[in-house]
Design a protein around this motif. Structure first.
Motif, short mmCIF file in Angstrom:
data_model
loop_
_atom_site.label_atom_id
_atom_site.label_comp_id
_atom_site.label_asym_id
_atom_site.label_seq_id
_atom_site.Cartn_x
_atom_site.Cartn_y
_atom_site.Cartn_z
N THR A 42 3.45 7.99 -2.69
CA THR A 42 3.36 6.34 -2.52
C THR A 42 2.18 6.23 -1.07
OG1 THR A 42 5.22 6.04 -3.26
CG2 THR A 42 4.79 4.78 -1.72
N GLU A 74 7.00 1.76 -7.93
CA GLU A 74 6.29 1.20 -6.94
C GLU A 74 6.05 -0.41 -6.29
OE1 GLU A 74 7.14 3.69 -3.46
OE2 GLU A 74 8.00 4.80 -4.50
N GLU A 76 6.38 -3.11 -6.42
CA GLU A 76 6.54 -4.47 -6.43
C GLU A 76 6.88 -4.85 -4.09
OE1 GLU A 76 9.90 -6.16 -8.37
OE2 GLU A 76 10.16 -7.00 -6.66
N ILE A 77 7.14 -3.49 -4.54
CA ILE A 77 7.05 -3.40 -2.96
C ILE A 77 5.97 -3.03 -2.14
CG2 ILE A 77 8.33 -1.84 -0.81
CD1 ILE A 77 9.57 -0.05 -3.63
N LYS A 80 4.80 -6.43 -1.78
CA LYS A 80 4.69 -6.54 0.03
C LYS A 80 4.32 -6.38 1.43
CE LYS A 80 8.95 -7.96 -1.64
NZ LYS A 80 10.79 -8.28 -2.42
N LYS A 81 4.84 -4.98 0.64
CA LYS A 81 4.46 -4.30 2.56
C LYS A 81 3.00 -4.15 2.67
CE LYS A 81 6.88 -0.35 3.16
NZ LYS A 81 7.48 0.48 2.99
N ASP A 112 0.56 -8.36 -10.78
CA ASP A 112 1.87 -7.66 -10.47
C ASP A 112 1.89 -7.41 -12.52
OD1 ASP A 112 4.12 -5.69 -11.20
OD2 ASP A 112 5.04 -6.31 -9.22
#
Ligand code: SAM
Ligand code: SF4
Length: 430
Positions: A42, A74, A76-77, A80-81, A112
């Motif tokens: 990641t 990961e 969704e994260i 968002k990030k 997504d």
């Protein structure tokens, strides 16, 4: 498998007028196809997106899409990030790639797409021919995993086991061969768990070995539990099947294998190795090892070293255990990192010694090499022998796609160097 997936994504993207480019500062769209098997995956995504951001600081923003298992685990994260990312697409929904891109072009909305649509994916994939093939090409025949080893994310990111039909695989193999492939590597997270309506991997090998211009067949990655008798016998029957088998064992300790949930013992593993050698005495092995798994003692590690020496793997891929979020092993007590690092060094030193000894035995022997590409302008060609060793020779004639007998005269850790030989000589390497 990510290489196969990337090629297939490109096969789709061509239809909405995207082309591959080497000029990365001019790209309109970036696709980062990711792997989640060990940690740092990641962070690498954030790092790569940061690099793209820097390149485009004073220009229009390109489309940035994250595909593969990091997107699945990961996504969704990530969305968002990192606002610079426009879409995340999981490995079982990349057939929706064009739809996603066209939507981003229209609305610039965040997308997504991480459903498990594996049947729909392959149905869709079958509608698109592979645009080009390498001399050695990949073909995904099976995906996903139902085994749930305690350390592994694959069952969560790639989903349950699924096998493609023999019919569609024969069509795709013919297509790859018509485009110039001479070697096909059949791919699957558990490739020998392949089962399409009762037809197994050995049946598929039988079918594709009938394709005349296909000269070599490999498969990876197999699991000891799925090494059935018919597959062992296939190594006796089909000479297009290459004599190198990648068979991950992970550990030489029965206690650790049990804690990993591998459901086989070291003795079961050795039995398969011996049966395969009986079917074809030329077979050699490579393997994966996880070092420093929770609960691994010096004694367990010694047993792993013993197995390494006993089987004399010609290639061993070893990694320190990496806790993956959501897997059962992630909550187990970790092995001290310094201890694990020292064991890894020790393991890799022994593995390297075995490899060097093996490679020295190849010197002054003749290997059968299939050539894949030309290197630079020095008249050198790169190919691989039957055991997947890299071989370089000099030649004035174009060798790409040819299989030649090569006398090996020297080599280093990664590459063997040889000369094309008149093959009346029978000094073959094994
Ligand atoms: N299905 C194959 C099998 O069971 O042998 C392996 C497929 S896995 C994608 C590839 C390799 O990644 C494994 O053989 C294992 O050695 C390594 N691996 C998987 N999870 C890992 C983890 N959490 N830490 C370190 N290595 C890992
Ligand atoms: Fe992962 Fe292989 Fe175990 Fe499946 S069998 S969970 S892919 S290591």
């Amino acid at each position: 498998m990510n290489e196969y997936d990337s090629n297939r994504i490109y096969d789709f993207a061509k239809n909405i007028n995207y082309k591959k480019t080497d000029k990365i500062e001019e790209a309109d769209c970036y696709v980062l196809n990711t792997c989640h098997i060990r940690e740092k995956a990641t962070e690498k995504v954030y790092h790569d997106v940061g690099r793209i951001k820097k390149i485009f600081r004073n220009k229009n923003k390109p489309i940035v899409v994250i595909t593969g298992c990091v997107a699945q685990a990961e996504g969704e994260i990530l969305l968002k990030k990192e606002k610079y990312i426009d879409a995340v697409i999981g490995p079982q929904s990349y057939h929706k790639f064009n739809e996603v891109i066209l939507n981003i072009e229209k609305n610039l909305c965040k997308i997504d797409s991480t459903d498990f649509d594996v049947i729909e994916k392959f149905d869709y994939l079958n509608l698109f021919k592979n645009s080009d093939s390498n001399v050695s090409s990949f073909l995904t025949i099976q995906e996903g995993c139902d085994k749930f080893c305690k350390f592994c994310v694959v069952p969560y990111t790639r989903g349950p086991e699924y096998s493609r039909s023999i019919e569609e695989l024969v069509i795709e193999t013919k297509n790859l061969v018509n485009n110039g492939a001479k070697e096909i590597t059949l791919l699957g997270q558990n490739v020998n768990a392949y089962n399409y309506e009762g037809k197994k991997l050995s049946d598929l090998i039988f079918e594709i070995s009938k394709i005349e211009d296909l000269k070599r067949i490999r498969y990876t990655t197999s699991h000891p539990l799925d090494f059935s008798k018919d597959l062992i016998q296939a190594h006796k029957k089909f000479n297009k099947l290459m004599p190198l088998i990648h068979l991950p064992v992970q550990s030489g300790s029965n206690k650790i294998l049990k804690n990993m949930g591998r459901n086989h013992s070291v003795e079961d593993y050795i039995l398969i190795i011996n049966e395969l050698k009986r079917a074809n005495p030329l077979i050699k092995f490579s393997s994966d090892f996880i070092i420093g798994y929770p609960g691994e003692t010096d004694k367990d590690f010694e047993e792993t070293l013993r197995l390494l020496k006993e089987v004399s793997f010609i290639n061993s891929y070893s990694y320190i255990y990496s806790p993956r979020p959501g897997t059962p092993a992630a909550t187990m007590k970790k092995t001290d990192i310094t201890v694990a690092k020292n064991r890894l060094l020790n393991f890799q030193k022994t593995a390297e010694e075995i490899k060097i000894k093996y490679r020295k035995r190849l010197f002054n022997k003749i290997s059968s090499v299939m050539f894949e590409n030309k290197i630079g302008n020095k008249g050198e060609y790169f190919g691989r022998d039957e055991y997947f060793n890299s071989v370089i020779v000099k030649s004035e004639k174009n060798l790409i796609g040819k299989i030649e007998k090569v006398r090996i005269y020297e080599g280093n850790q990664n590459t063997l160097f040889g000369k094309i030989e008149d093959f009346k000589n029978k000094d073959f390497a094994a």
